[in-house]
Motif scaffolding. Structure first.
Motif, PDB file in Angstrom:
ATOM      1  N   GLU A 101       0.830  -1.212   0.000  1.00 21.71           N
ATOM      2  CA  GLU A 101       0.000   0.000   0.000  1.00 21.71           C
ATOM      3  C   GLU A 101       0.866   1.263   0.000  1.00 21.71           C
ATOM      4  O   GLU A 101       0.530   2.271  -0.634  1.00 21.71           O
ATOM      5  CB  GLU A 101      -0.917   0.000   1.234  1.00 21.71           C
ATOM      6  N   MET A 102       2.009   1.201   0.697  1.00 20.97           N
ATOM      7  CA  MET A 102       2.864   2.398   0.826  1.00 20.97           C
ATOM      8  C   MET A 102       3.543   2.807  -0.480  1.00 20.97           C
ATOM      9  O   MET A 102       4.183   3.865  -0.540  1.00 20.97           O
ATOM     10  CB  MET A 102       3.902   2.192   1.925  1.00 20.97           C
ATOM     11  N   GLN A 103       3.378   2.001  -1.536  1.00 23.19           N
ATOM     12  CA  GLN A 103       3.856   2.453  -2.856  1.00 23.19           C
ATOM     13  C   GLN A 103       3.161   3.762  -3.239  1.00 23.19           C
ATOM     14  O   GLN A 103       3.690   4.561  -3.999  1.00 23.19           O
ATOM     15  CB  GLN A 103       3.579   1.377  -3.921  1.00 23.19           C
ATOM     16  N   LYS A 104       1.970   3.967  -2.665  1.00 14.83           N
ATOM     17  CA  LYS A 104       1.202   5.179  -2.982  1.00 14.83           C
ATOM     18  C   LYS A 104       1.785   6.444  -2.328  1.00 14.83           C
ATOM     19  O   LYS A 104       1.274   7.535  -2.552  1.00 14.83           O
ATOM     20  CB  LYS A 104      -0.262   4.982  -2.580  1.00 14.83           C
ATOM     21  N   SER A 105       2.863   6.290  -1.550  1.00 13.10           N
ATOM     22  CA  SER A 105       3.561   7.487  -1.035  1.00 13.10           C
ATOM     23  C   SER A 105       4.393   8.125  -2.153  1.00 13.10           C
ATOM     24  O   SER A 105       4.917   9.230  -1.985  1.00 13.10           O
ATOM     25  CB  SER A 105       4.470   7.110   0.147  1.00 13.10           C
ATOM     26  N   LEU A 106       4.503   7.430  -3.287  1.00  8.79           N
ATOM     27  CA  LEU A 106       5.310   7.926  -4.408  1.00  8.79           C
ATOM     28  C   LEU A 106       4.399   8.601  -5.433  1.00  8.79           C
ATOM     29  O   LEU A 106       3.326   8.065  -5.764  1.00  8.79           O
ATOM     30  CB  LEU A 106       6.070   6.757  -5.058  1.00  8.79           C
ATOM     31  N   ARG A 107       4.828   9.749  -5.943  1.00  9.52           N
ATOM     32  CA  ARG A 107       4.026  10.556  -6.882  1.00  9.52           C
ATOM     33  C   ARG A 107       3.425   9.706  -8.016  1.00  9.52           C
ATOM     34  O   ARG A 107       4.147   8.943  -8.683  1.00  9.52           O
ATOM     35  CB  ARG A 107       4.908  11.634  -7.491  1.00  9.52           C
ATOM     36  N   GLY A 108       2.143   9.795  -8.184  1.00  6.88           N
ATOM     37  CA  GLY A 108       1.479   9.158  -9.323  1.00  6.88           C
ATOM     38  C   GLY A 108       1.097   7.701  -9.103  1.00  6.88           C
ATOM     39  O   GLY A 108       0.406   7.123  -9.931  1.00  6.88           O
ATOM     40  N   GLN A 109       1.544   7.092  -8.002  1.00  9.36           N
ATOM     41  CA  GLN A 109       1.196   5.685  -7.748  1.00  9.36           C
ATOM     42  C   GLN A 109      -0.186   5.615  -7.110  1.00  9.36           C
ATOM     43  O   GLN A 109      -0.460   6.360  -6.153  1.00  9.36           O
ATOM     44  CB  GLN A 109       2.227   5.031  -6.825  1.00  9.36           C
ATOM     45  N   THR A 110      -1.033   4.748  -7.643  1.00  5.68           N
ATOM     46  CA  THR A 110      -2.419   4.709  -7.156  1.00  5.68           C
ATOM     47  C   THR A 110      -2.844   3.346  -6.623  1.00  5.68           C
ATOM     48  O   THR A 110      -3.936   3.205  -6.089  1.00  5.68           O
ATOM     49  CB  THR A 110      -3.396   5.095  -8.290  1.00  5.68           C
ATOM     50  N   THR A 111      -2.004   2.329  -6.812  1.00  4.19           N
ATOM     51  CA  THR A 111      -2.408   0.999  -6.349  1.00  4.19           C
ATOM     52  C   THR A 111      -1.193   0.141  -5.994  1.00  4.19           C
ATOM     53  O   THR A 111      -0.134   0.263  -6.618  1.00  4.19           O
ATOM     54  CB  THR A 111      -3.251   0.259  -7.423  1.00  4.19           C
ATOM     55  N   HIS A 112      -1.412  -0.741  -5.002  1.00  4.61           N
ATOM     56  CA  HIS A 112      -0.374  -1.695  -4.604  1.00  4.61           C
ATOM     57  C   HIS A 112      -0.140  -2.738  -5.691  1.00  4.61           C
ATOM     58  O   HIS A 112       0.814  -3.507  -5.628  1.00  4.61           O
ATOM     59  CB  HIS A 112      -0.801  -2.392  -3.305  1.00  4.61           C
ATOM     60  N   LEU A 113      -1.040  -2.792  -6.685  1.00  2.00           N
ATOM     61  CA  LEU A 113      -0.949  -3.841  -7.708  1.00  2.00           C
ATOM     62  C   LEU A 113       0.108  -3.525  -8.775  1.00  2.00           C
ATOM     63  O   LEU A 113       0.539  -4.409  -9.507  1.00  2.00           O
ATOM     64  CB  LEU A 113      -2.316  -4.050  -8.380  1.00  2.00           C
ATOM     65  N   ASP A 114       0.523  -2.245  -8.856  1.00  2.48           N
ATOM     66  CA  ASP A 114       1.547  -1.886  -9.840  1.00  2.48           C
ATOM     67  C   ASP A 114       2.943  -2.215  -9.306  1.00  2.48           C
ATOM     68  O   ASP A 114       3.128  -2.417  -8.106  1.00  2.48           O
ATOM     69  CB  ASP A 114       1.466  -0.391 -10.169  1.00  2.48           C
ATOM     70  N   GLN A 115       3.903  -2.214 -10.220  1.00  2.00           N
ATOM     71  CA  GLN A 115       5.296  -2.431  -9.813  1.00  2.00           C
ATOM     72  C   GLN A 115       6.030  -1.094  -9.771  1.00  2.00           C
ATOM     73  O   GLN A 115       5.895  -0.290 -10.704  1.00  2.00           O
ATOM     74  CB  GLN A 115       6.012  -3.328 -10.824  1.00  2.00           C
ATOM     75  N   VAL A 116       6.787  -0.879  -8.717  1.00  2.00           N
ATOM     76  CA  VAL A 116       7.693   0.276  -8.648  1.00  2.00           C
ATOM     77  C   VAL A 116       9.109  -0.282  -8.800  1.00  2.00           C
ATOM     78  O   VAL A 116       9.528  -1.142  -8.020  1.00  2.00           O
ATOM     79  CB  VAL A 116       7.560   1.025  -7.301  1.00  2.00           C
ATOM     80  N   VAL A 117       9.797   0.173  -9.829  1.00  2.00           N
ATOM     81  CA  VAL A 117      11.129  -0.371 -10.121  1.00  2.00           C
ATOM     82  C   VAL A 117      12.185   0.664  -9.742  1.00  2.00           C
ATOM     83  O   VAL A 117      12.226   1.763 -10.302  1.00  2.00           O
ATOM     84  CB  VAL A 117      11.248  -0.734 -11.624  1.00  2.00           C
ATOM     85  N   ILE A 118      13.031   0.307  -8.795  1.00  2.00           N
ATOM     86  CA  ILE A 118      14.111   1.193  -8.357  1.00  2.00           C
ATOM     87  C   ILE A 118      15.426   0.622  -8.892  1.00  2.00           C
ATOM     88  O   ILE A 118      15.866  -0.457  -8.436  1.00  2.00           O
ATOM     89  CB  ILE A 118      14.161   1.298  -6.802  1.00  2.00           C
ATOM     90  N   PRO A 119      16.062   1.299  -9.856  1.00  2.00           N
ATOM     91  CA  PRO A 119      17.310   0.757 -10.414  1.00  2.00           C
ATOM     92  C   PRO A 119      18.416   0.671  -9.356  1.00  2.00           C
ATOM     93  O   PRO A 119      18.453   1.489  -8.426  1.00  2.00           O
ATOM     94  CB  PRO A 119      17.701   1.770 -11.499  1.00  2.00           C
ATOM     95  N   ILE A 120      19.282  -0.331  -9.540  1.00  2.00           N
ATOM     96  CA  ILE A 120      20.469  -0.460  -8.673  1.00  2.00           C
ATOM     97  C   ILE A 120      21.698  -0.385  -9.573  1.00  2.00           C
ATOM     98  O   ILE A 120      21.849  -1.198 -10.494  1.00  2.00           O
ATOM     99  CB  ILE A 120      20.492  -1.797  -7.902  1.00  2.00           C
ATOM    100  N   PHE A 121      22.563   0.568  -9.300  1.00  2.00           N
ATOM    101  CA  PHE A 121      23.817   0.695 -10.048  1.00  2.00           C
ATOM    102  C   PHE A 121      24.957   0.247  -9.141  1.00  2.00           C
ATOM    103  O   PHE A 121      24.947   0.528  -7.933  1.00  2.00           O
ATOM    104  CB  PHE A 121      24.038   2.149 -10.485  1.00  2.00           C
TER     105      PHE A 121
END
Ligand SMILES: CSC[C@@H](O)[C@@H](O)C(=O)COP(=O)(O)O
Ligand SMILES: [Zn+2]
Length: 204
Positions: free
Chosen positions: A118-138
């Motif tokens: 649910e806390m993915q929605k703390s990120l701009r434009g995120q509206t559902t826990h069902l989406d994926q948030v991809v954070i790159p790792i370098f």
């Protein structure tokens, strides 16, 4: 130093980061956009939990240099890259939390995928826990110009959103202003802690 309405908010955010334990020793660096060509960034080597407004240096986004002659953050190039690539970026926060440091090593691939929270929605434009948030790792590097090139090449293929991890090093995240960068930092740190605990428990 020129006036910047966001600088007070940034200084308060640095103190909050220090209290959270996300910038131990002299780790971390923080900045705010001043205009299209300049940002204000923390001076290198300071304890970021006790910064004052006088500890921020005006830096030219094209050269990465501080005309005042003092030494800006060793990682200035990562901040200036984000301000140059994305005109909407207003503040950048780089931290060294235990969770971001460990998780970026445990995850061996080039990205941390967050899904189901649910806390993915703390990120701009995120509206559902069902989406994926991809954070790159370098992969981490002491060669900041080389790292900047690598990140810029990756951003050309896939635009950066919210933040990226440097393996074994920490998180760099941003927002359109200090308040949004701070919310993204808090949201991502919460998600990292959840993800680390989930992996630990599910490994048993
Ligand atoms: C504890 S030293 C860490 C530094 O090498 C760096 O990663 C960092 O985040 C702080 O560097 P700084 O030059 O003070 O902005
Ligand atoms: Zn760092």
């Amino acid at each position: 130093m020129s006036e910047n309405r966001q600088l007070g908010a940034l200084t308060a955010t640095c103190h909050w980061i220090g209290q959270k334990g996300w910038s131990p020793a002299t780790g971390g660096n923080m900045s705010v956009r001043e205009d299209r060509e300049h940002c204000l960034i923390s001076e290198s080597g300071k304890d970021k939990g006790t910064l004052t407004e006088q500890d921020f240096l005006r830096v030219d986004l094209a050269s990465g240099k501080a005309p005042c002659g003092r030494t800006p953050s060793a990682e200035t190039g990562l901040h200036t890259l984000l301000y140059r690539l994305y005109p909407q970026v207003g503040a950048v926060l780089h931290t060294h939390s235990v969770n971001s440091t460990v998780l970026s090593r445990v995850e061996r691939s080039g990205a941390l995928v967050l899904e189901g929270y649910e806390m993915q929605k703390s990120l701009r434009g995120q509206t559902t826990h069902l989406d994926q948030v991809v954070i790159p790792i370098f992969d981490n590097s002491q060669d900041i110009p080389a790292l900047v090139q690598k990140i810029a090449a990756s951003a050309e293929k896939t635009p950066l959103q919210y933040g990226f991890l440097l393996r074994g090093h920490g998180l760099t995240c941003w927002g359109n202003d200090v308040a949004e960068a701070r919310r993204h930092l808090e949201g991502l740190e919460f998600l990292f802690q959840c993800e680390l605990q989930r992996r630990l428990l599910e490994a048993k």
